[in-house]
Design a protein around this motif. Structure first.
Motif, PDB file in Angstrom:
ATOM      1  N   MET A   1     -16.985   7.664   4.910  1.00  0.00           N
ATOM      2  CA  MET A   1     -15.876   7.702   5.827  1.00  0.00           C
ATOM      3  C   MET A   1     -16.399   7.463   7.242  1.00  0.00           C
ATOM      4  O   MET A   1     -16.937   8.365   7.862  1.00  0.00           O
ATOM      5  CB  MET A   1     -15.179   9.057   5.726  1.00  0.00           C
ATOM      6  N   PRO A   2     -16.256   6.255   7.778  1.00  0.00           N
ATOM      7  CA  PRO A   2     -16.699   5.996   9.148  1.00  0.00           C
ATOM      8  C   PRO A   2     -15.815   6.726  10.158  1.00  0.00           C
ATOM      9  O   PRO A   2     -14.592   6.783   9.998  1.00  0.00           O
ATOM     10  CB  PRO A   2     -16.529   4.484   9.316  1.00  0.00           C
ATOM     11  N   LEU A   3     -16.454   7.254  11.193  1.00  0.00           N
ATOM     12  CA  LEU A   3     -15.747   7.881  12.301  1.00  0.00           C
ATOM     13  C   LEU A   3     -16.161   7.143  13.566  1.00  0.00           C
ATOM     14  O   LEU A   3     -17.335   7.138  13.929  1.00  0.00           O
ATOM     15  CB  LEU A   3     -16.094   9.361  12.419  1.00  0.00           C
ATOM     16  N   ILE A   4     -15.203   6.516  14.211  1.00  0.00           N
ATOM     17  CA  ILE A   4     -15.447   5.789  15.454  1.00  0.00           C
ATOM     18  C   ILE A   4     -14.874   6.644  16.575  1.00  0.00           C
ATOM     19  O   ILE A   4     -13.677   6.898  16.631  1.00  0.00           O
ATOM     20  CB  ILE A   4     -14.779   4.402  15.422  1.00  0.00           C
ATOM     21  N   ASP A   5     -15.744   7.089  17.469  1.00  0.00           N
ATOM     22  CA  ASP A   5     -15.368   8.002  18.550  1.00  0.00           C
ATOM     23  C   ASP A   5     -15.574   7.268  19.870  1.00  0.00           C
ATOM     24  O   ASP A   5     -16.700   6.917  20.215  1.00  0.00           O
ATOM     25  CB  ASP A   5     -16.240   9.249  18.470  1.00  0.00           C
ATOM     26  N   VAL A   6     -14.486   7.036  20.598  1.00  0.00           N
ATOM     27  CA  VAL A   6     -14.539   6.259  21.839  1.00  0.00           C
ATOM     28  C   VAL A   6     -14.073   7.131  22.994  1.00  0.00           C
ATOM     29  O   VAL A   6     -13.022   7.770  22.915  1.00  0.00           O
ATOM     30  CB  VAL A   6     -13.621   5.018  21.739  1.00  0.00           C
ATOM     31  N   THR A   7     -14.859   7.153  24.065  1.00  0.00           N
ATOM     32  CA  THR A   7     -14.470   7.847  25.282  1.00  0.00           C
ATOM     33  C   THR A   7     -14.241   6.796  26.356  1.00  0.00           C
ATOM     34  O   THR A   7     -15.088   5.917  26.563  1.00  0.00           O
ATOM     35  CB  THR A   7     -15.570   8.830  25.731  1.00  0.00           C
ATOM     36  N   LEU A   8     -13.090   6.867  27.009  1.00  0.00           N
ATOM     37  CA  LEU A   8     -12.776   5.904  28.055  1.00  0.00           C
ATOM     38  C   LEU A   8     -11.985   6.585  29.158  1.00  0.00           C
ATOM     39  O   LEU A   8     -11.421   7.652  28.966  1.00  0.00           O
ATOM     40  CB  LEU A   8     -12.023   4.704  27.488  1.00  0.00           C
ATOM     41  N   VAL A   9     -11.985   5.949  30.307  1.00  0.00           N
ATOM     42  CA  VAL A   9     -11.253   6.483  31.447  1.00  0.00           C
ATOM     43  C   VAL A   9      -9.761   6.353  31.173  1.00  0.00           C
ATOM     44  O   VAL A   9      -9.294   5.314  30.692  1.00  0.00           O
ATOM     45  CB  VAL A   9     -11.646   5.742  32.743  1.00  0.00           C
ATOM     46  N   ALA A  10      -9.022   7.391  31.466  1.00  0.00           N
ATOM     47  CA  ALA A  10      -7.577   7.400  31.255  1.00  0.00           C
ATOM     48  C   ALA A  10      -6.908   6.325  32.106  1.00  0.00           C
ATOM     49  O   ALA A  10      -7.419   5.941  33.160  1.00  0.00           O
ATOM     50  CB  ALA A  10      -7.016   8.769  31.606  1.00  0.00           C
ATOM     51  N   GLY A  11      -5.762   5.856  31.601  1.00  0.00           N
ATOM     52  CA  GLY A  11      -4.991   4.917  32.403  1.00  0.00           C
ATOM     53  C   GLY A  11      -4.483   3.706  31.643  1.00  0.00           C
ATOM     54  O   GLY A  11      -3.786   2.877  32.200  1.00  0.00           O
ATOM     55  N   ARG A  12      -4.821   3.608  30.388  1.00  0.00           N
ATOM     56  CA  ARG A  12      -4.330   2.471  29.603  1.00  0.00           C
ATOM     57  C   ARG A  12      -2.974   2.800  28.999  1.00  0.00           C
ATOM     58  O   ARG A  12      -2.636   3.955  28.809  1.00  0.00           O
ATOM     59  CB  ARG A  12      -5.338   2.117  28.526  1.00  0.00           C
ATOM     60  N   THR A  13      -2.239   1.759  28.694  1.00  0.00           N
ATOM     61  CA  THR A  13      -0.908   1.951  28.114  1.00  0.00           C
ATOM     62  C   THR A  13      -1.042   2.360  26.650  1.00  0.00           C
ATOM     63  O   THR A  13      -2.064   2.097  26.010  1.00  0.00           O
ATOM     64  CB  THR A  13      -0.090   0.654  28.183  1.00  0.00           C
ATOM     65  N   PRO A  14       0.004   2.977  26.108  1.00  0.00           N
ATOM     66  CA  PRO A  14      -0.020   3.292  24.680  1.00  0.00           C
ATOM     67  C   PRO A  14      -0.236   2.045  23.820  1.00  0.00           C
ATOM     68  O   PRO A  14      -0.913   2.114  22.785  1.00  0.00           O
ATOM     69  CB  PRO A  14       1.356   3.919  24.422  1.00  0.00           C
ATOM     70  N   GLU A  15       0.313   0.927  24.245  1.00  0.00           N
ATOM     71  CA  GLU A  15       0.148  -0.320  23.487  1.00  0.00           C
ATOM     72  C   GLU A  15      -1.314  -0.768  23.486  1.00  0.00           C
ATOM     73  O   GLU A  15      -1.831  -1.227  22.458  1.00  0.00           O
ATOM     74  CB  GLU A  15       1.031  -1.422  24.070  1.00  0.00           C
ATOM     75  N   GLU A  16      -1.985  -0.650  24.629  1.00  0.00           N
ATOM     76  CA  GLU A  16      -3.408  -1.018  24.697  1.00  0.00           C
ATOM     77  C   GLU A  16      -4.247  -0.112  23.807  1.00  0.00           C
ATOM     78  O   GLU A  16      -5.148  -0.586  23.105  1.00  0.00           O
ATOM     79  CB  GLU A  16      -3.912  -0.945  26.137  1.00  0.00           C
ATOM     80  N   LEU A  17      -3.952   1.173  23.826  1.00  0.00           N
ATOM     81  CA  LEU A  17      -4.701   2.113  22.989  1.00  0.00           C
ATOM     82  C   LEU A  17      -4.454   1.834  21.509  1.00  0.00           C
ATOM     83  O   LEU A  17      -5.385   1.872  20.704  1.00  0.00           O
ATOM     84  CB  LEU A  17      -4.321   3.550  23.339  1.00  0.00           C
ATOM     85  N   ARG A  18      -3.223   1.516  21.153  1.00  0.00           N
ATOM     86  CA  ARG A  18      -2.906   1.201  19.751  1.00  0.00           C
ATOM     87  C   ARG A  18      -3.635  -0.046  19.292  1.00  0.00           C
ATOM     88  O   ARG A  18      -4.146  -0.118  18.167  1.00  0.00           O
ATOM     89  CB  ARG A  18      -1.379   1.024  19.608  1.00  0.00           C
ATOM     90  N   THR A  19      -3.696  -1.052  20.177  1.00  0.00           N
ATOM     91  CA  THR A  19      -4.427  -2.289  19.864  1.00  0.00           C
ATOM     92  C   THR A  19      -5.903  -1.993  19.668  1.00  0.00           C
ATOM     93  O   THR A  19      -6.533  -2.520  18.742  1.00  0.00           O
ATOM     94  CB  THR A  19      -4.230  -3.328  20.984  1.00  0.00           C
ATOM     95  N   LEU A  20      -6.473  -1.149  20.508  1.00  0.00           N
ATOM     96  CA  LEU A  20      -7.884  -0.782  20.373  1.00  0.00           C
ATOM     97  C   LEU A  20      -8.136  -0.111  19.026  1.00  0.00           C
ATOM     98  O   LEU A  20      -9.102  -0.446  18.331  1.00  0.00           O
ATOM     99  CB  LEU A  20      -8.302   0.139  21.521  1.00  0.00           C
ATOM    100  N   ILE A  21      -7.277   0.813  18.637  1.00  0.00           N
ATOM    101  CA  ILE A  21      -7.421   1.479  17.337  1.00  0.00           C
ATOM    102  C   ILE A  21      -7.399   0.451  16.205  1.00  0.00           C
ATOM    103  O   ILE A  21      -8.245   0.485  15.304  1.00  0.00           O
ATOM    104  CB  ILE A  21      -6.321   2.533  17.143  1.00  0.00           C
ATOM    105  N   SER A  22      -6.457  -0.457  16.256  1.00  0.00           N
ATOM    106  CA  SER A  22      -6.342  -1.476  15.199  1.00  0.00           C
ATOM    107  C   SER A  22      -7.576  -2.360  15.124  1.00  0.00           C
ATOM    108  O   SER A  22      -8.094  -2.634  14.037  1.00  0.00           O
ATOM    109  CB  SER A  22      -5.110  -2.342  15.440  1.00  0.00           C
ATOM    110  N   ARG A  23      -8.055  -2.792  16.272  1.00  0.00           N
ATOM    111  CA  ARG A  23      -9.205  -3.704  16.274  1.00  0.00           C
ATOM    112  C   ARG A  23     -10.495  -3.007  15.866  1.00  0.00           C
ATOM    113  O   ARG A  23     -11.343  -3.604  15.196  1.00  0.00           O
ATOM    114  CB  ARG A  23      -9.335  -4.378  17.631  1.00  0.00           C
ATOM    115  N   LEU A  24     -10.646  -1.745  16.245  1.00  0.00           N
ATOM    116  CA  LEU A  24     -11.821  -0.996  15.800  1.00  0.00           C
ATOM    117  C   LEU A  24     -11.778  -0.781  14.292  1.00  0.00           C
ATOM    118  O   LEU A  24     -12.803  -0.891  13.609  1.00  0.00           O
ATOM    119  CB  LEU A  24     -11.901   0.347  16.530  1.00  0.00           C
TER     120      LEU A  24
END
Length: 64
Positions: A1-24
């Motif tokens: 079970m891979p776990l991808i843990d990403v820390t980033l500076v707040a400020g992105r839209t929900p759509e950008e975060l959803r796209t990041l999840i999908s692409r990862l």
């Protein structure tokens, strides 16, 4: 079970975060053949005032 843990500076839209999840998820599936349902992604958003490099926070740097 891979776990991808990403820390980033707040400020992105929900759509950008959803796209990041999908692409990862896609990348883990393609790169190591992990079954999609087993891939976990955690996004941790940190306020710009709580992230610093060289004793300058991102918030301070953005104000310059």
């Amino acid at each position: 079970m891979p776990l991808i843990d990403v820390t980033l500076v707040a400020g992105r839209t929900p759509e950008e975060l959803r796209t990041l999840i999908s692409r990862l998820t896609d990348a883990a599936e393609e790169a190591i053949g992990a079954p999609r349902p087993s891939i976990r992604v955690i996004l941790r958003e940190v306020p710009a005032a709580h992230w610093a490099a060289g004793d300058v926070t991102i918030e301070e740097r953005n104000q310059e």
